[in-house]
Design a protein around this motif. Sequence first.
Motif, PDB file in Angstrom:
ATOM      1  N   ALA A  94      38.203  33.975  40.957  1.00  0.00           N
ATOM      2  CA  ALA A  94      38.129  32.791  41.805  1.00  0.00           C
ATOM      3  C   ALA A  94      36.914  31.955  41.420  1.00  0.00           C
ATOM      4  N   ARG A  95      37.162  30.672  41.164  1.00  0.00           N
ATOM      5  CA  ARG A  95      36.082  29.722  40.941  1.00  0.00           C
ATOM      6  C   ARG A  95      35.082  30.191  39.899  1.00  0.00           C
ATOM      7  N   GLY A  96      35.598  30.765  38.815  1.00  0.00           N
ATOM      8  CA  GLY A  96      34.727  31.169  37.718  1.00  0.00           C
ATOM      9  C   GLY A  96      33.984  32.461  37.934  1.00  0.00           C
ATOM     10  N   ILE A  97      34.248  33.171  39.022  1.00  0.00           N
ATOM     11  CA  ILE A  97      33.565  34.451  39.241  1.00  0.00           C
ATOM     12  C   ILE A  97      33.982  35.429  38.147  1.00  0.00           C
ATOM     13  N   PRO A  98      33.019  36.030  37.444  1.00  0.00           N
ATOM     14  CA  PRO A  98      33.315  36.700  36.168  1.00  0.00           C
ATOM     15  C   PRO A  98      33.642  38.188  36.266  1.00  0.00           C
ATOM     16  N   THR A  99      34.336  38.616  37.306  1.00  0.00           N
ATOM     17  CA  THR A  99      34.650  40.036  37.432  1.00  0.00           C
ATOM     18  C   THR A  99      36.158  40.219  37.481  1.00  0.00           C
ATOM     19  N   ASP A 100      36.613  41.376  36.983  1.00  0.00           N
ATOM     20  CA  ASP A 100      38.045  41.618  36.836  1.00  0.00           C
ATOM     21  C   ASP A 100      38.638  42.250  38.083  1.00  0.00           C
ATOM     22  N   GLY A 101      39.967  42.460  37.997  1.00  0.00           N
ATOM     23  CA  GLY A 101      40.673  43.135  39.078  1.00  0.00           C
ATOM     24  C   GLY A 101      40.548  42.384  40.386  1.00  0.00           C
ATOM     25  N   TYR A 102      40.291  43.111  41.449  1.00  0.00           N
ATOM     26  CA  TYR A 102      40.094  42.534  42.773  1.00  0.00           C
ATOM     27  C   TYR A 102      38.678  42.844  43.268  1.00  0.00           C
ATOM     28  N   SER A 103      37.737  42.872  42.332  1.00  0.00           N
ATOM     29  CA  SER A 103      36.371  43.244  42.684  1.00  0.00           C
ATOM     30  C   SER A 103      35.658  42.164  43.483  1.00  0.00           C
ATOM     31  N   SER A 104      36.110  40.898  43.404  1.00  0.00           N
ATOM     32  CA  SER A 104      35.446  39.820  44.134  1.00  0.00           C
ATOM     33  C   SER A 104      36.409  38.987  44.963  1.00  0.00           C
ATOM     34  N   VAL A 105      37.656  39.402  45.045  1.00  0.00           N
ATOM     35  CA  VAL A 105      38.653  38.719  45.869  1.00  0.00           C
ATOM     36  C   VAL A 105      39.293  39.760  46.782  1.00  0.00           C
TER      37      VAL A 105
END
Length: 820
Positions: free
Chosen positions: A95-106
């Motif tokens: 989301a919005r350039g957040i650089p983590t994979d999977g669902y680690s930040s969503v």
Amino acid sequence: MSMRIAVSLVALCCAIPAVAQTADEAPASDFDTIIVTGRAAGSEMRKAEASFAITTIDQQSLKVAPPISTADTFRRVPGFWVESSGGEGSNNVRARGIPTDGYSSVGLQENSSPVQYDGALGYLNADQSFRVDDTIARVEAVRGGPASIFSPNSPGGVVNFITRKGTDTPDGAGSVRYTFTNTTAHRVDAWFGKEIAPNLGVFVGGFYRQGDGMRDMGFTAEKGGQIRATVNYDDGDNSLLLDVKHIDDRTPFYLPVPLTFDADGGIDSVAGFDPLKDTLSGSNNKRVDIKNVGRPYDFDLTEGSHTKLTAVTLQAKVRLTDGVRFETRNRYRTSDILRNALFPTGNVDTIANYRTVLLGQARAGGFTTATGIQLRYADDGTAVPADANGNGLMVQGNFLSVSVPLDEIISDNRVTADIGNHALAVGFTYAHSDYRFDRYMGTALLDVRGNPRRIDAIAVDAGGATVGRVTDNGFVRYGSIFDNVGMSTDNIAFYAGDEWQVTPDIRIDFAGRYEKLTFGGLVAKKTTVNLGDPTTLADNSVLTFGNGFTNVRQSFDGFGWTIGGNWQFHPGMGLFARYTDTFRLPSAGEWNGNPTRTDMAKVPIKMGEVGFKYGGEMFSLFATAFWTKFERLTLTDWYFDNATNTYLSRIAIAGTETFGLEAEGMVRPVEWFDLGVTLTWQDPQYKNFHYTDNTGKEFDFSGNQLIRVPKLALRVTPGINLFDDRFRGEVEIEHFTKRYADIANTQPLPAFTNVNLNMRAEVTKNIALGFNVSNLFDTLQLTEGNPRAGSFISGDAGARYFLARPNFGRIIRASATVSF
């Protein structure tokens, strides 16, 4: 075929009387939708009044274009970059350039409760624990803003799937939908709900399916489903929900495939391998013994990603006094999730080059009199021709099995109060989990074709006599990875917020969250052993249990806050602005393979956004300019080392910064035509990324484009509504600009355009037909490169042959729904 079905649908509609609007359909204006996601207060709020970016997907949209997977739903949300090419689970959302994979930040929610508290627990993405079916009533997606305050591990946003309930259908209603797919898949979705007493409802629903998979796996790859039963009470002041859900479902995990370049430098298929339909799995590899200490490991590729999960959810809202309510949301889940997959790795190379490498390994491994390598198929011992499959290529494959049993309880409790112009909330969340992480792998040689065969490498002397075997049953190394972990986690969080209606047109809200994570457990120490077969090198270095366990004990905490305001200067028009200073705590899963690591810490995250909203009968627009900054992020590069046939890691600490614009709009010039547009433009860059590799060479990746994230994502959906809205047809046109498979930006992934077709016709009041085609023109669209070749600097960069994961080829789905 599609034209014939479309004509038939239209013809049927012409003769049928109009059908009344159902309770499932959206409100007259999307602006008037009541939202529940991204808030803690108990008062109602219209979408038009929100001081954050939110997208709503109503039931009618889900009917016209049923998502193939959970991640496929996210593709409709601006600001999200979604890779749904992995199948129904284990996909990537950013989301919005957040650089983590999977669902680690969503965050992924069901009825406003997390599906999984930590959505990136290590080979256990949240979408493996969730399935989309016809029990879903609508979807709400919040980007940035308050998501990280009221939902765990979700600085990038949260997507909330809201289910149907019995009280939604006082007189009783339900449906049965049968779907057939051209990939030889059959699926049935069904549900029924009824209000059995005033304000008291019951509901039951789910799905079952069986099929060969969205690519040719060489066996029945999809089998299973889910069922849920719900009892709910809602009298307007008090409510109670008891929901029990069970999933037992097997789906494949789709991985990169071999590719090459054409004469003009464009991406092209390899002879003998269709990148849109083929896989490197197959019947030849579906059941293989991988030798281990003691008895062999029974690797069953037909298991795929097998989810066995039971979740019990209890939610209640109780009116304490006028304007004051207590709310509680509780979920217990127990699950046993297995992921078996064949991961292609190493280099795709010619048979001649592989012979040279294998001969060197034979001599280094003790077969010093070897002068040549004979290649034979492991299943029948026949010779591998130099031009095998018309391409004369080989590749390595990791037969990887990961088991992650997880028991988890999440309890979120809050008190809300409406006092004057303030809507207040104070809450507390507790989550506890116990999980295991067991991983075992063997590495084999494969030929390059759809459903390949394993290859044995035999070392021979000058006279052609066998002096030893580099492989055994096609495996160049048994036990090329091993992990055994038992871990417990505890999260506690306190949060509070206030939505202050300053004037009838101006609302200000602010909130804060403190969270502490504590986890501990045992990680098995590892050693390598020789299984004792002197005729082969494959069992010389088998990873297995070492001397005892490493005790892990870690604790992290963080505080985040947000403030936003909304100016509704016109009933159909408004402005909002928000600033958020938040965090992401480490995941316990980061210690699974490295129990002594000390580089992990809280990741500070800063976000800002300014948005404009307009809603009218003919035109609506939601536009948001955003800024996202990660100040300290631990990036781990797991890459497969061909010399040792094992995974190695590199670690770097860096930041990222992204400026962007997201918009979604709808134009309705006439009743029978509409045009939807979703756009995300962003400039996602790494900041302060200095890295030194194991040779001492220094790199500066600052300013490089974030891995796999496009600068422009555009989705245009023209649609027609005919015969009093009984027929809906739409074309989804998606365009994504160039991305990169590695942080060094050395391996570009070309821009692509995808076209989907969706049609739905209500033939009678109770019968509807659907027709959906994804990737209508069957084009090659790469979503990611080969992470196992290195995500810092791709080992595939500049090679004639490489591995990458495309979207699926053309998939046609035809469905019939009977409602009652």
